[in-house]
Design a protein around this motif. Structure first.
Motif, short mmCIF file in Angstrom:
data_model
loop_
_atom_site.label_atom_id
_atom_site.label_comp_id
_atom_site.label_asym_id
_atom_site.label_seq_id
_atom_site.Cartn_x
_atom_site.Cartn_y
_atom_site.Cartn_z
N VAL A 31 -3.04 29.05 -5.07
CA VAL A 31 -4.45 29.19 -5.40
C VAL A 31 -5.15 30.18 -4.46
O VAL A 31 -5.80 31.24 -5.22
CB VAL A 31 -5.21 27.93 -5.35
CG1 VAL A 31 -6.81 28.16 -5.66
CG2 VAL A 31 -4.88 26.90 -6.50
N ILE A 32 -4.91 30.07 -3.40
CA ILE A 32 -5.42 31.35 -2.56
C ILE A 32 -4.87 32.62 -2.72
O ILE A 32 -5.42 33.83 -2.79
CB ILE A 32 -4.98 30.82 -1.01
CG1 ILE A 32 -5.69 29.68 -0.58
CG2 ILE A 32 -5.42 32.22 -0.17
CD1 ILE A 32 -5.43 29.21 0.82
N ILE A 33 -3.34 32.78 -3.15
CA ILE A 33 -2.64 34.03 -3.60
C ILE A 33 -3.53 34.62 -4.83
O ILE A 33 -3.49 35.63 -5.02
CB ILE A 33 -1.42 33.97 -3.50
CG1 ILE A 33 -0.69 33.72 -2.08
CG2 ILE A 33 -0.72 35.16 -4.46
CD1 ILE A 33 0.99 33.43 -2.26
N ALA A 34 -3.61 33.70 -5.86
CA ALA A 34 -4.38 34.02 -7.01
C ALA A 34 -5.71 34.57 -6.85
O ALA A 34 -6.16 35.53 -7.64
CB ALA A 34 -4.28 32.75 -8.09
N LEU A 35 -6.41 33.93 -5.99
CA LEU A 35 -7.74 34.46 -5.75
C LEU A 35 -7.75 35.74 -5.02
O LEU A 35 -8.60 36.56 -5.42
CB LEU A 35 -8.42 33.38 -5.00
CG LEU A 35 -8.90 31.98 -5.39
CD1 LEU A 35 -9.55 31.03 -4.38
CD2 LEU A 35 -9.85 32.34 -6.66
N VAL A 36 -6.56 35.93 -4.11
CA VAL A 36 -6.65 37.14 -3.53
C VAL A 36 -6.41 38.46 -4.50
O VAL A 36 -6.89 39.28 -4.31
CB VAL A 36 -5.73 37.02 -2.46
CG1 VAL A 36 -5.26 38.54 -1.83
CG2 VAL A 36 -6.20 36.14 -1.00
N GLY A 37 -5.57 37.89 -5.05
CA GLY A 37 -4.94 38.90 -6.30
C GLY A 37 -6.00 39.51 -7.38
O GLY A 37 -6.35 40.59 -7.59
N ARG A 41 -7.76 42.90 -7.60
CA ARG A 41 -7.98 43.53 -9.22
C ARG A 41 -9.46 44.02 -9.23
O ARG A 41 -9.85 45.02 -9.73
CB ARG A 41 -7.46 42.61 -10.03
CG ARG A 41 -5.98 42.56 -10.23
CD ARG A 41 -5.59 42.03 -11.59
NE ARG A 41 -6.12 40.55 -11.71
CZ ARG A 41 -5.26 39.53 -11.36
NH1 ARG A 41 -4.15 39.66 -10.92
NH2 ARG A 41 -5.88 38.28 -11.51
N THR A 42 -10.36 42.93 -8.80
CA THR A 42 -11.78 43.21 -9.38
C THR A 42 -12.10 44.37 -8.27
O THR A 42 -12.96 45.32 -8.83
CB THR A 42 -12.57 41.97 -8.79
OG1 THR A 42 -12.22 40.83 -9.65
CG2 THR A 42 -14.03 42.30 -9.19
N ALA A 43 -11.73 44.49 -7.15
CA ALA A 43 -11.99 45.59 -6.07
C ALA A 43 -11.55 46.83 -6.58
O ALA A 43 -12.05 47.92 -6.42
CB ALA A 43 -11.53 45.25 -4.77
N ALA A 44 -10.10 46.84 -7.20
CA ALA A 44 -9.59 48.18 -7.79
C ALA A 44 -10.51 48.48 -8.96
O ALA A 44 -10.87 49.72 -9.09
CB ALA A 44 -8.31 47.90 -7.98
#
Length: 275
Positions: A31-37, A41-44
């Protein structure tokens, strides 16, 4: 002196493998990895479409990292919030200015009100109505008071009428020894015209003696094809009879005004009609 004995640490017992805890750990890690990804993506995407917001988020991240790495030195939460708010305000102003610069300027309709209704179609260019040019009256239509002219000016005025109507080689020859010829010219069809000018008052008419003196020289001396006597007054009956016998064209005051206005025949045309 007796040294107190240190208490011995009890050895930690090794934890047993638990399947439930291990599965929960990996689930939370996923879950943490998915949130970070997703955050990446949102930041990019924000960095591509909204660089100002990306810069603000980067500033907030840098501030949080600096707060965690400084150790003993504390950074108050109020200061972090204030700096973040300033960064967000600057980013908002930058975004607003960028949007204003990118948005096209509204089209301004310069057409006057009612221009579409006047032209009969909407969206067409307005019709500019210019004032109509008023033609000036030609010089030959200006009424001239021939009675107010002196004899020399009257001869010049008659010569101008001949030039206006197409005569060539127009010349004023009146004076001492003119033998009755005041104006000589050549008609458009090539005939020679000899004119005697008599500027008389209304009560003073041209008599037969004046016509006889002119008739004795106009044809034999001057070689006139058309002999004309022009006066501002009138002719006596004997003078008209003599002119008819000799073929002299008589132009009185009313006929002179019609000639000047273009309403009557020219003297050489009158002789052609009579002939």
């Amino acid at each position: 002196m007796a040294v107190p004995a240190r208490a011995r640490r009890t050895a930690r017992r090794p934890r047993r493998f638990e399947l439930r805890a291990t599965a929960l750990y990996f689930a939370l890690l996923a879950v943490i990895i998915a949130l970070v990804g997703a955050a990446a993506r949102t930041a990019a995407a924000a960095a591509v479409h909204r660089p100002a917001w990306a810069a603000a988020l980067a500033l907030m991240g840098v501030g949080a990292a600096m707060a965690g790495c400084r150790g003993k030195r504390r950074i108050s939460a109020a200061r972090i919030v204030r700096r973040s708010a300033e960064a967000l305000d600057e980013a908002t102003q930058t975004a607003v200015e960028a949007l204003d610069a990118a948005s096209p300027a509204p089209a301004v309709d310069l057409a006057p009100a009612g221009a579409g209704a006047c032209s009969g179609r909407l969206g067409t260019e307005p019709t500019v109505l210019l004032p109509e040019a008023v033609p000036e009256a030609p010089a030959d239509t200006v009424e001239i008071a021939y009675e107010a002219l002196d004899p020399d000016e009257f001869e010049q005025a008659v010569a101008e009428l001949c030039r206006r109507d197409g005569c060539l080689d127009v010349d004023v020859v009146g004076g001492a020894g003119d033998l009755g010829a005041d104006v000589v010219a050549r008609t458009p069809d090539g005939r020679s015209v000899v004119i005697q000018c008599k500027r008389y008052c209304d009560g003073n008419r041209v008599g037969s003696q004046d016509l006889q003196r002119f008739g004795g020289t106009c044809f034999t001396v001057h070689g006139a094809d058309v002999a004309v006597v022009v006066t501002t007054s009138d002719f006596t009956a004997p003078a008209l009879d003599y002119a008819e016998q000799c073929g002299i064209v008589c132009v009185d005051g009313p006929q002179l005004r019609r000639w000047q206005e273009g309403a009557g025949p020219r003297p050489w045309e009158a002789q052609s009609s009579a002939g």
